[in-house]
Design an enzyme around this catalytic site. Structure first.
Site, PDB file in Angstrom:
ATOM      1  N   ARG A   1      -3.078  10.622  -8.395  1.00 35.31           N
ATOM      2  CA  ARG A   1      -3.731   9.896  -9.485  1.00 35.31           C
ATOM      3  C   ARG A   1      -5.146   9.508  -9.059  1.00 35.31           C
ATOM      4  NH1 ARG A   1       0.241   5.096 -10.621  1.00 35.31           N
ATOM      5  NH2 ARG A   1       0.619   5.425  -8.405  1.00 35.31           N
TER       6      ARG A   1
ATOM      7  N   LYS B   1      -4.912   9.605  -0.664  1.00 37.09           N
ATOM      8  CA  LYS B   1      -5.010   9.121   0.713  1.00 37.09           C
ATOM      9  C   LYS B   1      -3.877   9.750   1.509  1.00 37.09           C
ATOM     10  CE  LYS B   1      -2.377   4.853   0.815  1.00 37.09           C
ATOM     11  NZ  LYS B   1      -2.460   3.409   0.942  1.00 37.09           N
TER      12      LYS B   1
ATOM     13  N   ARG C   1       0.861  -1.193   0.000  1.00 34.88           N
ATOM     14  CA  ARG C   1       0.000   0.000   0.000  1.00 34.88           C
ATOM     15  C   ARG C   1       0.884   1.225   0.000  1.00 34.88           C
ATOM     16  NH1 ARG C   1      -2.117  -0.999   5.778  1.00 34.88           N
ATOM     17  NH2 ARG C   1       0.001  -1.783   5.811  1.00 34.88           N
TER      18      ARG C   1
ATOM     19  N   GLY D   1      -9.521   6.020  -4.614  1.00 38.91           N
ATOM     20  CA  GLY D   1      -8.863   6.569  -5.797  1.00 38.91           C
ATOM     21  C   GLY D   1      -7.475   5.974  -5.867  1.00 38.91           C
TER      22      GLY D   1
ATOM     23  N   CYS E   1      -4.295   2.385  -8.366  1.00 37.81           N
ATOM     24  CA  CYS E   1      -4.510   0.930  -8.380  1.00 37.81           C
ATOM     25  C   CYS E   1      -5.984   0.527  -8.409  1.00 37.81           C
ATOM     26  CB  CYS E   1      -3.822   0.293  -7.181  1.00 37.81           C
ATOM     27  SG  CYS E   1      -2.059   0.656  -7.148  1.00 37.81           S
TER      28      CYS E   1
HETATM   29  C1  UGA Z   1      -4.082  -0.717  -2.925  1.00 36.87           C
HETATM   30  C2  UGA Z   1      -4.174  -2.018  -2.102  1.00 36.87           C
HETATM   31  O1  UGA Z   1      -4.639  -1.718  -0.785  1.00 36.87           O
HETATM   32  C3  UGA Z   1      -2.808  -2.693  -2.007  1.00 36.87           C
HETATM   33  O2  UGA Z   1      -2.907  -3.930  -1.304  1.00 36.87           O
HETATM   34  C4  UGA Z   1      -2.305  -2.945  -3.426  1.00 36.87           C
HETATM   35  O3  UGA Z   1      -1.016  -3.548  -3.422  1.00 36.87           O
HETATM   36  C5  UGA Z   1      -2.222  -1.615  -4.162  1.00 36.87           C
HETATM   37  O4  UGA Z   1      -3.519  -1.000  -4.209  1.00 36.87           O
HETATM   38  C6  UGA Z   1      -1.748  -1.895  -5.565  1.00 36.87           C
HETATM   39  O5  UGA Z   1      -2.498  -2.473  -6.335  1.00 36.87           O
HETATM   40  O6  UGA Z   1      -0.571  -1.643  -5.860  1.00 36.87           O
HETATM   41  P1  UGA Z   1      -3.241   1.775  -2.375  1.00 36.87           P
HETATM   42  O7  UGA Z   1      -3.679   2.130  -3.763  1.00 36.87           O
HETATM   43  O8  UGA Z   1      -1.929   2.234  -1.886  1.00 36.87           O
HETATM   44  O9  UGA Z   1      -3.231   0.169  -2.203  1.00 36.87           O
HETATM   45  O10 UGA Z   1      -4.341   2.372  -1.410  1.00 36.87           O
HETATM   46  P2  UGA Z   1      -5.400   1.814  -0.369  1.00 36.87           P
HETATM   47  O11 UGA Z   1      -4.852   1.888   0.990  1.00 36.87           O
HETATM   48  O12 UGA Z   1      -5.942   0.505  -0.816  1.00 36.87           O
HETATM   49  O13 UGA Z   1      -6.536   2.927  -0.500  1.00 36.87           O
HETATM   50  C7  UGA Z   1      -7.218   3.094  -1.743  1.00 36.87           C
HETATM   51  C8  UGA Z   1      -8.259   4.164  -1.651  1.00 36.87           C
HETATM   52  O14 UGA Z   1      -9.354   3.711  -0.861  1.00 36.87           O
HETATM   53  C9  UGA Z   1      -7.819   5.483  -1.039  1.00 36.87           C
HETATM   54  O15 UGA Z   1      -8.302   6.536  -1.837  1.00 36.87           O
HETATM   55  C10 UGA Z   1      -8.463   5.481   0.325  1.00 36.87           C
HETATM   56  O16 UGA Z   1      -8.725   6.768   0.793  1.00 36.87           O
HETATM   57  C11 UGA Z   1      -9.732   4.709   0.059  1.00 36.87           C
HETATM   58  N1  UGA Z   1     -10.313   4.050   1.253  1.00 36.87           N
HETATM   59  C12 UGA Z   1      -9.620   3.101   1.908  1.00 36.87           C
HETATM   60  C13 UGA Z   1     -11.590   4.404   1.687  1.00 36.87           C
HETATM   61  O17 UGA Z   1     -12.257   5.270   1.092  1.00 36.87           O
HETATM   62  N2  UGA Z   1     -12.127   3.771   2.782  1.00 36.87           N
HETATM   63  C14 UGA Z   1     -11.450   2.811   3.451  1.00 36.87           C
HETATM   64  O18 UGA Z   1     -12.003   2.273   4.431  1.00 36.87           O
HETATM   65  C15 UGA Z   1     -10.159   2.467   3.007  1.00 36.87           C
END
Ligand code: UGA
Length: 438
Positions: free
Chosen positions: A332, A325, A153, A259, A262
């Protein structure tokens, strides 16, 4: 003899992977076609914000184990070559753009030594690994291909790479698995679950995991819509259902949705691939996950319109957060920045603050105004939007903030602020999925 490793593509994934593998004691060469990026990395500088990465990178370069080059021939004696290049969404389509993966494979295939292993880490549509395996075999019969998806992440990239919650390897031989076990011995010693799979399953694990995470977020955002309609509170609902260990309380934070580079593009590419495979019905639900996600942004904009009597023209709106985040400077497909840009397009005077993402945000939307400090951002604002849940925003004193703004109206797009504190300080407090208050 210790393994020598190359990492092709030095973005978030590659730069982190290179530094972490080096810290496990292996010799690592990072390769990228972008000379500016390589020049920065070679000096121990990371071209993006990722906690702990720069320190680790600098230490590994100083140890002599980690180096960077733009010349792939410098990796010819490596035992393992990792492909870590990006697979962005194609312009005008839901599918992933595989140009970079293909060209990385084509670059490494002729120079890889006999007995070495090419390992894909990039997120790809299922079937890509088999296609690449054949493409590699046509050029170099003595090199095998494996797939080892990455689950890091942003914001926790170093921690997730050094201490992954599982390692998944798609292999076509015991020898390939053995070589990867040798590389990841330290994780195996720490009892990290090891999953051996075939190539398509290994590719699918990644997109299935991201689809599940996206589904969890859109599920709770759908519940937020229902809570708004029925007068409930989604934060209480999420806490209550999350105590069931089968559901779990993580990734149930309702708000403006997901967003980044990924989740959005991965679910779209997965749908596009399912269609090619004639299995589109199985993933129809992801279309709904995508729509719920995009709708959350519109719901916030509606709240803004309601509070400003549908007249945004010339009104100063303070936006706290631009990154997709916290603990990242990545903008992106950032929901925060998308909302800011849409309000700007509606005529508001939008002033954005973010502790790390202002430079990339300004590059994307030069029309937005940016404030160096939170106070400057809040000054004379007619409404405040909290859109990325950085810790510093939770530390804002609502009493002091109230003295700065013109209207004390806070819309918490992340359900992360202490609502009672803000209300006690005299703010009108709005949040997605919590319509029962005010
Ligand atoms: C995500 C996955 O969590 C990783 O396991 C994966 O390796 C990565 O994509 C990838 O494909 O490389 P990441 O994009 O860093 O990781 O971000 P996340 O922590 O998953 O958050 C994604 C989005 O969801 C953010 O915009 C965050 O604000 C949102 N989110 C997350 C929510 O709106 N609510 C939540 O409860 C959790």
């Amino acid at each position: 003899m210790t393994l020598r490793v190359s990492v092709i593509g030095t973005g978030y994934l590659g730069a982190t992977h290179a530094a972490c593998i080096s810290s496990m004691g292996f010799e690592v060469i990072g390769v990228d076609t972008d000379p500016a990026k390589i020049a920065l990395l070679a000096q121990g500088k990371v071209p993006f914000y990722e906690p702990d990465l720069e320190e680790l990178l600098a230490a590994e370069i100083a140890s002599g184990r980690l180096s960077f080059t733009t010349d792939i021939t410098g990796t010819a004696d490596c035992d393992i070559h990792f492909i870590c290049v990006g697979t962005p969404q194609q312009a005008g389509s839901l599918a992933a753009d595989l140009r970079f993966v293909d060209s990385a494979l084509d670059a490494v295939a002729p120079i890889a030594k006999a007995g070495s292993l090419v390992v894909g880490k990039s997120t790809v549509p299922v079937g890509t690994a088999e296609r690449l395996r054949q493409r590699l075999a046509a050029v170099n019969k003595d090199v095998e291909l494996a797939w080892n998806p990455e689950f890091l992440r942003e914001g926790f990239a170093v921690e997730d790479t050094l201490r992954p919650n599982r390692l998944v390897v798609g292999v076509t031989s015991d020898a390939a698995e053995k070589k990867l076990q040798e590389l990841y011995q330290v994780n195996l010693d720490a009892n990290t679950p090891w999953v051996r799979a075939d190539l398509p399953t290994a590719e699918l694990v990644k997109v299935a995991a991201n689809s599940f995470l996206a589904t969890k977020i859109s599920f709770i955002n759908a519940m937020a819509e229902i809570c708004e309609a029925a007068g409930g509170d989604v934060t209480v609902l999420a806490r209550a259902i999350g105590y069931d260990p089968r559901i779990g309380n993580r990734f149930l934070q309702a708000g403006i949705g997901f967003g980044g580079g990924c989740l959005p593009k991965d679910i779209r590419a997965f749908m596009a691939r399912a269609q090619e495979l004639g299995a589109e019905q199985a993933l129809e639900f992801l279309r709904e996950i995508d729509s719920i996600n995009l709708r959350a942004r519109q719901r916030v904009i509606e709240l803004v319109r309601n509070d400003l009597s549908d007249d945004l023209a010339g009104k100063k709106i303070a936006v706290l957060g631009a990154a997709f985040k916290p603990d990242s400077d990545d903008v992106r497909d950032s929901p925060a920045l998308d909302i800011a840009a849409q309000i700007l397009a509606a005529g508001a005077n939008v002033v954005v603050h973010d502790p790390k993402a202002m430079v990339p945000a300004q590059k994307r939307f030069p029309g937005l105004a940016f404030a160096e400090t939170i106070d400057e951002c809040l000054a004379d604002a007619e409404l405040v939007l909290h859109l990325t849940e950085w810790k510093i925003y939770r530390e804002i004193d609502p009493d002091a903030a109230k003295k700065l703004v013109k209207n004390a109206i806070m819309i918490d797009g992340r359900n992360a602020l202490d609502r009672e504190k803000w209300i006690a300080a005299g703010w009108k407090f709005r949040a997605l999925g919590r319509s029962s208050v005010q």
